[in-house]
Design an enzyme around this catalytic site. Structure first.
Site, PDB file in Angstrom:
ATOM      1  CG  HIS A  34      -2.011   0.994   1.189  1.00 50.59           C
ATOM      2  ND1 HIS A  34      -3.066   0.921   0.312  1.00 50.59           N
ATOM      3  CD2 HIS A  34      -2.225   2.112   1.937  1.00 50.59           C
ATOM      4  CE1 HIS A  34      -3.870   1.944   0.515  1.00 50.59           C
ATOM      5  NE2 HIS A  34      -3.394   2.681   1.493  1.00 50.59           N
ATOM      6  CG  HIS A  41     -10.630   4.448   1.825  1.00 54.09           C
ATOM      7  ND1 HIS A  41     -11.299   4.876   2.940  1.00 54.09           N
ATOM      8  CD2 HIS A  41      -9.318   4.424   2.190  1.00 54.09           C
ATOM      9  CE1 HIS A  41     -10.440   5.114   3.914  1.00 54.09           C
ATOM     10  NE2 HIS A  41      -9.234   4.844   3.486  1.00 54.09           N
TER      11      HIS A  41
END
Length: 730
Positions: free
Chosen positions: A46, A92
């Site tokens: 990430h 998200h």
């Protein structure tokens, strides 16, 4: 204490065995738990992009208008008159599946911070979302709650959500996609960046007090979902749009008064990533006194403080002499702040707890020395077979009218009015449509910008490289239909597990397809995001790169309708029908598979069609313009008729009728105009080199493509308007 740190503990922090050994060799010792948590976060997929960084370098990122490319919180592009736009797309996904409302709300909040961090005031947002099959028990809940979260956070910020796009597929049953795109305006010579400045400068935490929310969220987002994911997920991160609004105004005033040297959003990995990235960009070190970080919970540890992802927080670097002025501005907006450290020349991240050093790591180890992998990538035999499938072997349906109604009623193509009604517009919003949106830059001025976001997952699944190219062409065509000149692109790469060669092949091919198309059209990639491990129980999502782009609209008053506006107008096609159905929504709805070969992209024709429609819109000679994409010519024609005006058209091209009317061959735009203006329209198209064919006329109460279908317009509109209602009850 370090003796308790083992490879098993390292694995729990997200490090592989190989990475653990690398840390031991580099440090010459075992890291403690605080250091290990920081390494796990910064080396996570990430934060580090370790599977894609090698390939992302292929993107074209420079151009005459580019003021800031990838590597900062957002890209910035010059739009003339001393103005610039900052924009970024972000995802998200994992949080929105676990907590749909809060996950989607904080997606908007994080994007807004990325934009105002650059010194820009956010003016508009788009959504790009994917959900599971309509019949899946969680799809309705996730759809409603993610949309509510985005709508309410945007409304709390006064940010217009000007539209977006959505799709449904069973591959997203266990892993929805929530992507957002935000655009802001700033002065071209007033860009702020996330840099740590000079040694001796102060580090200030601004905004919300830190709690225990979101710890390990960056690591969680770097792994597949399984049955235990919900139970082991970090505490839910909850957003506060009112605090964010005050935080934004405070930061913009600090920037306007030149009181900030550098500033960074505390996003993924919180204080860890913001402090490390700022120090890394400046080539500096940083000392943080963690006991000075304002907290909202008792007994928080250094480990928790460094990895918390509490929202509405910024990290700023200021000059010591300006400390009083900075805190006066914060007090004005009722925003809390605290000096929590200082910049050093050591190149080290040093953390102190009540005067005692509790962690010390080289900044370089956390940034440029983070792992970069060249993972194996190759297609499976099944993927290769789908790319080269013999589409002529598929049976041709007898009733193409029924096929059209089925397509229009499918949630992915049906009217989104019930969704978009949840969002708040604004006085600056000139137009919203399925093709994109146009926003005025300043009251009373004609200049504006257009923004578009789109993804063609079925096309990319059938052929990642050509699907990536067609995605870019589609997004830029949408801008051109609005009369906009494309100036920059942002990409969000949503894929499955990169450790699987067949998934990594999709990623590499799509990146190269997007990059090559951007080069072909002269549009730079200035920002973006990568979201991998979108899998649940081994089931990967469809490869879903979302491209979002911005274009300049010189005169917003010239933007035309995407639907028919009057009866008796001529309908013309810019482009050519080639009847290429690979990767289409039609093939999936009819045959249940995403099959190639996908359409060929003729770059010269695409450029000509885009130039022609852009000039036609700006010349004021059109009544409507709408691009042909998902569902092909038949669905595009039906969408044009949703104003309540019917049409009859004829296609002269040869080939299978179903492929001609439902194929998604690119480089096509439907336009309508007063017949008295045909000569002007044709002259502009010819001058641009775009194929131009009059194919029909508006009017009446039926929708027909001769030889394919002839349907009552009321039946067409009912299918389109009720698709989401029939699937979800609203």
């Amino acid at each position: 204490m370090n003796d308790e740190i083992t490879v098993e503990v390292a694995r729990a922090q997200g490090l592989s065995d190989e990475e653990w050994e690398r840390v031991l060799q580099r440090l010459g010792r075992k890291p403690n738990l605080v250091e290990l948590g920081i390494l796990g976060a910064m080396w996570s997929e990430h934060c580090s992009y370790k599977s894609t960084r090698k390939h992302l370098k292929y993107f074209p990122t420079e151009g005459p208008r580019v003021l800031q490319g990838p590597g900062e919180n957002a890209g910035v592009v010059d739009i003339g008159d001393g103005q610039a736009v900052a924009f970024k797309i972000e995802s998200h996904n994992h949080p929105s599946y676990l907590e749909p409302y809060h996950g989607a709300a904080t997606a908007v909040g994080g994007l807004v911070r990325d934009i105002f961090t650059m010194g820009a005031r956010p003016i508009a947002a788009l959504y790009a979302v994917r959900y599971g099959a309509p019949t899946h028990p969680r799809t309705r809940e996730i759809l409603l709650e993610t949309m509510r979260g985005m709508a309410e956070y945007g409304r709390g910020m006064g940010l217009p959500m000007v539209g977006g796009e959505l799709g449904f597929d069973s591959s997203y049953d266990g892993n929805c996609l929530v992507n957002g795109f935000v655009v802001g305006v700033l002065h071209g010579d007033r860009i702020f960046r996330g840099t740590a400045g000079e040694p001796g400068m102060l580090v200030v935490a601004i905004g919300a007090r830190t709690g225990r929310e979101g710890i390990h969220a960056a690591v969680m987002a770097s792994n597949e979902f399984d049955e235990e994911s919900a139970a082991t997920a970090p505490r839910t991160v909850v957003g506060d749009p009112e605090l964010e609004r005050r935080l934004m105004e405070a930061c913009l005033e600090l920037m306007d008064k030149n009181l900030i040297v550098g500033i960074q959003d505390m996003g993924a990995a919180g204080l860890t990533s913001s402090s490390v990235e700022m120090a890394g960009r400046a080539g500096r070190g940083i000392v943080l006194d963690l006991d000075k970080v304002p907290t909202k919970e008792e007994g928080m540890t250094p480990y928790e403080l460094m990895l918390s992802e509490t929202q509405e927080r910024m990290l700023a670097v200021i000059e010591p002499a300006k400390e009083r002025e900075v805190f006066d501005v914060l007090a004005k907006w009722n925003v809390e702040g605290a000096v929590i450290g200082r910049v050093t020349d050591t190149g080290t991240l040093s953390l102190r707890w009540h005067g005692e050093e509790v962690a010390s790591l080289p900044i370089s180890l956390l940034t440029e020395e983070a792992p970069v992998y060249d993972r194996p990538h190759a297609p499976t035999s099944e993927q290769e077979a789908r790319r080269r499938f013999d589409l002529t072997s598929l049976p041709e349906p007898e009733d193409l009218g029924k096929v059209l109604l089925d397509l229009l009623a499918s949630p992915s193509l049906a009217s989104k009015d019930a969704i978009d009604a949840r969002f708040t517009g604004g006085e600056s919003v000139v137009k919203t449509s399925r093709d994109g949106a146009v926003v005025r830059l300043e009251p009373g001025r004609l200049k504006g910008i257009a923004l578009v976001a789109n993804g063609l997952a079925r096309m990319v699944d059938a052929d990642p490289y050509d699907g990536g190219r067609i995605t870019v062409a589609e997004v830029l065509r949408n801008l051109s239909v609005l009369g906009a000149e494309p100036v920059g692109l942002s990409d969000n790469l949503n894929f499955g597990n990169p450790e699987k060669p067949e998934i990594m092949w999709q990623i590499v091919q799509a990146i190269h397809g997007i990059a090559d198309a951007c080069r072909d059209f002269g549009v730079p990639v200035v920002s973006g995001n990568v979201s991998l491990y979108n899998e649940t129980a081994g089931q990967a999502i469809l490869p879903t790169p979302i491209c979002a782009a911005v274009g300049i609209v010189p005169d917003v008053s010239r933007v035309v309708s995407t639907t028919f506006v009057d009866e008796g107008h001529e309908i013309a096609l810019l482009g050519t029908c080639t009847g290429e159905a690979g990767g289409s929504e039609y093939l999936f709805r009819q045959f249940g598979r995403n099959l190639g070969p996908v359409p060929r992209l003729d770059v010269a024709r695409e450029k000509a069609v885009q130039a022609a429609v852009r000039e036609l819109v700006r010349a004021g000679v059109l009544a409507s313009a709408h691009d042909v994409s998902e569902g092909g010519l038949a669905v595009a024609l039906a969408e044009c008729a949703t104003s309540g005006i019917g049409a009859v058209v004829r296609i002269e091209a040869k080939g299978r009728k179903d492929f001609l009317v439902f194929g998604e061959d690119p480089s096509r735009v439907l336009v309508s105009y007063d017949p008295a203006r045909r000569a002007e329209v044709e002259a502009i198209a010819t001058r641009a080199g775009a194929p131009f064919t009059v194919i029909g006329r508006t009017g009446g109460s039926r929708l027909a493509i001769e030889g394919a279908f002839d349907l009552p317009l009321d039946q067409v509109l009912s299918a389109w308007k009720n698709g989401l209602k029939d699937a979800f009850g609203f």
